[in-house]
Design a protein around this motif. Structure first.
Motif, PDB file in Angstrom:
ATOM      1  N   GLU A   8      29.219  45.481  48.160  1.00  0.00           N
ATOM      2  CA  GLU A   8      29.224  46.778  48.823  1.00  0.00           C
ATOM      3  C   GLU A   8      27.824  47.388  48.922  1.00  0.00           C
ATOM      4  O   GLU A   8      27.642  48.438  49.536  1.00  0.00           O
ATOM      5  CB  GLU A   8      30.134  47.760  48.077  1.00  0.00           C
ATOM      6  N   ALA A   9      26.835  46.725  48.330  1.00  0.00           N
ATOM      7  CA  ALA A   9      25.479  47.274  48.334  1.00  0.00           C
ATOM      8  C   ALA A   9      24.910  47.429  49.744  1.00  0.00           C
ATOM      9  O   ALA A   9      24.334  48.463  50.068  1.00  0.00           O
ATOM     10  CB  ALA A   9      24.558  46.410  47.477  1.00  0.00           C
ATOM     11  N   PRO A  10      25.036  46.390  50.640  1.00  0.00           N
ATOM     12  CA  PRO A  10      24.508  46.582  51.999  1.00  0.00           C
ATOM     13  C   PRO A  10      25.164  47.754  52.725  1.00  0.00           C
ATOM     14  O   PRO A  10      24.496  48.509  53.433  1.00  0.00           O
ATOM     15  CB  PRO A  10      24.817  45.246  52.688  1.00  0.00           C
ATOM     16  N   ASP A  11      26.488  47.900  52.562  1.00  0.00           N
ATOM     17  CA  ASP A  11      27.179  49.013  53.209  1.00  0.00           C
ATOM     18  C   ASP A  11      26.693  50.345  52.667  1.00  0.00           C
ATOM     19  O   ASP A  11      26.500  51.312  53.422  1.00  0.00           O
ATOM     20  CB  ASP A  11      28.687  48.892  52.990  1.00  0.00           C
ATOM     21  N   ALA A  12      26.478  50.414  51.365  1.00  0.00           N
ATOM     22  CA  ALA A  12      25.991  51.650  50.763  1.00  0.00           C
ATOM     23  C   ALA A  12      24.588  51.974  51.265  1.00  0.00           C
ATOM     24  O   ALA A  12      24.265  53.134  51.545  1.00  0.00           O
ATOM     25  CB  ALA A  12      26.010  51.534  49.239  1.00  0.00           C
ATOM     26  N   ALA A  13      23.746  50.940  51.387  1.00  0.00           N
ATOM     27  CA  ALA A  13      22.387  51.158  51.883  1.00  0.00           C
ATOM     28  C   ALA A  13      22.403  51.638  53.329  1.00  0.00           C
ATOM     29  O   ALA A  13      21.639  52.519  53.728  1.00  0.00           O
ATOM     30  CB  ALA A  13      21.575  49.871  51.771  1.00  0.00           C
ATOM     31  N   THR A  17      21.074  55.162  54.854  1.00  0.00           N
ATOM     32  CA  THR A  17      20.131  55.284  55.973  1.00  0.00           C
ATOM     33  C   THR A  17      20.659  56.250  57.021  1.00  0.00           C
ATOM     34  O   THR A  17      19.927  57.099  57.544  1.00  0.00           O
ATOM     35  CB  THR A  17      19.880  53.909  56.609  1.00  0.00           C
ATOM     36  N   ILE A  18      21.966  56.131  57.333  1.00  0.00           N
ATOM     37  CA  ILE A  18      22.576  57.021  58.326  1.00  0.00           C
ATOM     38  C   ILE A  18      22.568  58.458  57.836  1.00  0.00           C
ATOM     39  O   ILE A  18      22.286  59.392  58.600  1.00  0.00           O
ATOM     40  CB  ILE A  18      24.012  56.550  58.646  1.00  0.00           C
ATOM     41  N   SER A  23      20.455  63.898  58.226  1.00  0.00           N
ATOM     42  CA  SER A  23      19.802  65.030  57.571  1.00  0.00           C
ATOM     43  C   SER A  23      18.511  65.402  58.295  1.00  0.00           C
ATOM     44  O   SER A  23      18.222  66.585  58.505  1.00  0.00           O
ATOM     45  CB  SER A  23      19.516  64.683  56.108  1.00  0.00           C
ATOM     46  N   LYS A  24      17.746  64.395  58.719  1.00  0.00           N
ATOM     47  CA  LYS A  24      16.490  64.657  59.426  1.00  0.00           C
ATOM     48  C   LYS A  24      16.759  65.305  60.779  1.00  0.00           C
ATOM     49  O   LYS A  24      16.082  66.264  61.172  1.00  0.00           O
ATOM     50  CB  LYS A  24      15.719  63.353  59.606  1.00  0.00           C
ATOM     51  N   LEU A  25      17.766  64.800  61.499  1.00  0.00           N
ATOM     52  CA  LEU A  25      18.106  65.367  62.800  1.00  0.00           C
ATOM     53  C   LEU A  25      18.627  66.794  62.655  1.00  0.00           C
ATOM     54  O   LEU A  25      18.309  67.669  63.468  1.00  0.00           O
ATOM     55  CB  LEU A  25      19.157  64.498  63.495  1.00  0.00           C
ATOM     56  N   ARG A  26      19.405  67.029  61.598  1.00  0.00           N
ATOM     57  CA  ARG A  26      19.923  68.380  61.362  1.00  0.00           C
ATOM     58  C   ARG A  26      18.769  69.348  61.109  1.00  0.00           C
ATOM     59  O   ARG A  26      18.789  70.494  61.567  1.00  0.00           O
ATOM     60  CB  ARG A  26      20.894  68.354  60.176  1.00  0.00           C
TER      61      ARG A  26
END
Length: 271
Positions: A8-13, A17-18, A23-26
Motif C-alpha cells: 500500500e506504500a505506492p498508493d499512500a505516496a 502527492t495529490i 493544498s497548493k492549489l487551494r
C-alpha cells in the motif's frame, strides 16, 4: 530474503502527492499571500481576455486563427476547471454548482465550435460565473470598494443579458426579413428593445420574433430598474448588526433600524 515492502506504500505516496497538490492549489486560488494574489490577478486577466474573445467571436469566426484561439481557450478553461475542482474542499458538491455546470457547457462549445456554433452566444455567461468567485471581489474589498459590489454585479448582469440576447437574435434572425444583416444590427435591436425606444427600423419577423421582443423588454426593464435603484439609493455601509444580522445601514446610523440594537460603525478613516 522475503519481500517486506508494504504493497500500500505506492498508493499512500500517490495520495500524499495529490493531497499536497490540492493544498497548493487551494492556497493559490483562495489564499491571501502576495504569491496567491499575483496568481489570482493573472487568472482574472486571462478570464477577462477570454470574455473579450467570446464577445468578438461573431466578428472573428471567419478568420484563419479562430479555431486555433478557440481550442487554446478550451485548454486553458479545462485546466482551470480541473485546478478549481482539486482546490475545492468537496469536489463532488462543487461539481453540482450552477456556475461550474455553465463553465463545463462553455468548455463543450469550445471543443465542438462547428457543431455547437449556434449555442456559442452563451459563452458570455462566463462573465457571470466569474462573478460567483472571489477573484473579482477580493481586490475590490482590499481597496475598500466592497460596498459597490451589488452595483457592479447589477452592471455585469445587465451586460451579460445584453450580449446573450444579442447573440441569440443574431443567430436566430440574421439574414431574414428582419433588417438584421450583422452582429451590430442585433446589438442595436437588443438595446433599443430593452430601453423600449422602439424605432421600428428593425422588427423580428413572426410570432416568435414578437415573443422574443416581449421577453427582452420585460427582463431588460427589470435589470435597468435594479441598476438604477442601486445607483441612486442612499449610500449604505456594510456592517452586520450583532443582534439581528442586518448588514446594510446608513453611514451615520447609531441604532439598527430592524431591532434597535446600538451600533458601532467605524468611520471610513479608521483602520
Amino acid at each position: 530474503m522475503p519481500d517486506t515492502q508494504d504493497p500500500e506504500a505506492p498508493d499512500a505516496a500517490q495520495r500524499g502527492t495529490i493531497d499536497r497538490l490540492r493544498s497548493k492549489l487551494r492556497t493559490l486560488y483562495h489564499g491571501q499571500s502576495a504569491k496567491a494574489l499575483r496568481f489570482q490577478t493573472i487568472i482574472l486577466v486571462l478570464d477577462l481576455a477570454i470574455i473579450a474573445f467570446f464577445i468578438a467571436t461573431p466578428l472573428l469566426r471567419n478568420s484563419e486563427t479562430f479555431l486555433w484561439i478557440d481550442y487554446s481557450i478550451a485548454a486553458l478553461l479545462a485546466l482551470d476547471l480541473l485546478a478549481r475542482g482539486l482546490a475545492a474542499s468537496h469536489p463532488a458538491r462543487w461539481l453540482r454548482q450552477l456556475p461550474v455546470i455553465i463553465d463545463i457547457f462553455i468548455l463543450v462549445t469550445l471543443l465542438a465550435p462547428t457543431w455547437l456554433f449556434n449555442l456559442g452566444f452563451l459563452r458570455i455567461l462566463r462573465l457571470w460565473t466569474l462573478t460567483r468567485t472571489s477573484l473579482v471581489w477580493r481586490p475590490l474589498e482590499k481597496r475598500g470598494l466592497g460596498e459597490y459590489r451589488e452595483t457592479i454585479q447589477a452592471v455585469i448582469n445587465l451586460l451579460v443579458f445584453i450580449f446573450v440576447v444579442t447573440g441569440f437574435v443574431y443567430t436566430a434572425f440574421a439574414h431574414r426579413e428582419s433588417g438584421i444583416a450583422g452582429y451590430v444590427d442585433a446589438l442595436y435591436f437588443t438595446v433599443t428593445t430593452m430601453t423600449t425606444t422602439g424605432f421600428g427600423d428593425i422588427i423580428l419577423p413572426g410570432t416568435f420574433g414578437k415573443l422574443t421582443a416581449i421577453v427582452v423588454m420585460i427582463i431588460g426593464i427589470s435589470l435597468f430598474v435594479r441598476l438604477a435603484q442601486l445607483i441612486f439609493r442612499p449610500a449604505k455601509v456594510t456592517f452586520p448588526c450583532p443582534q439581528c444580522g442586518l448588514k446594510r445601514h446608513d453611514p451615520d446610523a447609531v441604532h439598527c433600524k430592524a431591532c434597535g440594537h446600538l451600533l458601532n460603525i467605524p468611520d471610513e478613516g479608521e483602520g
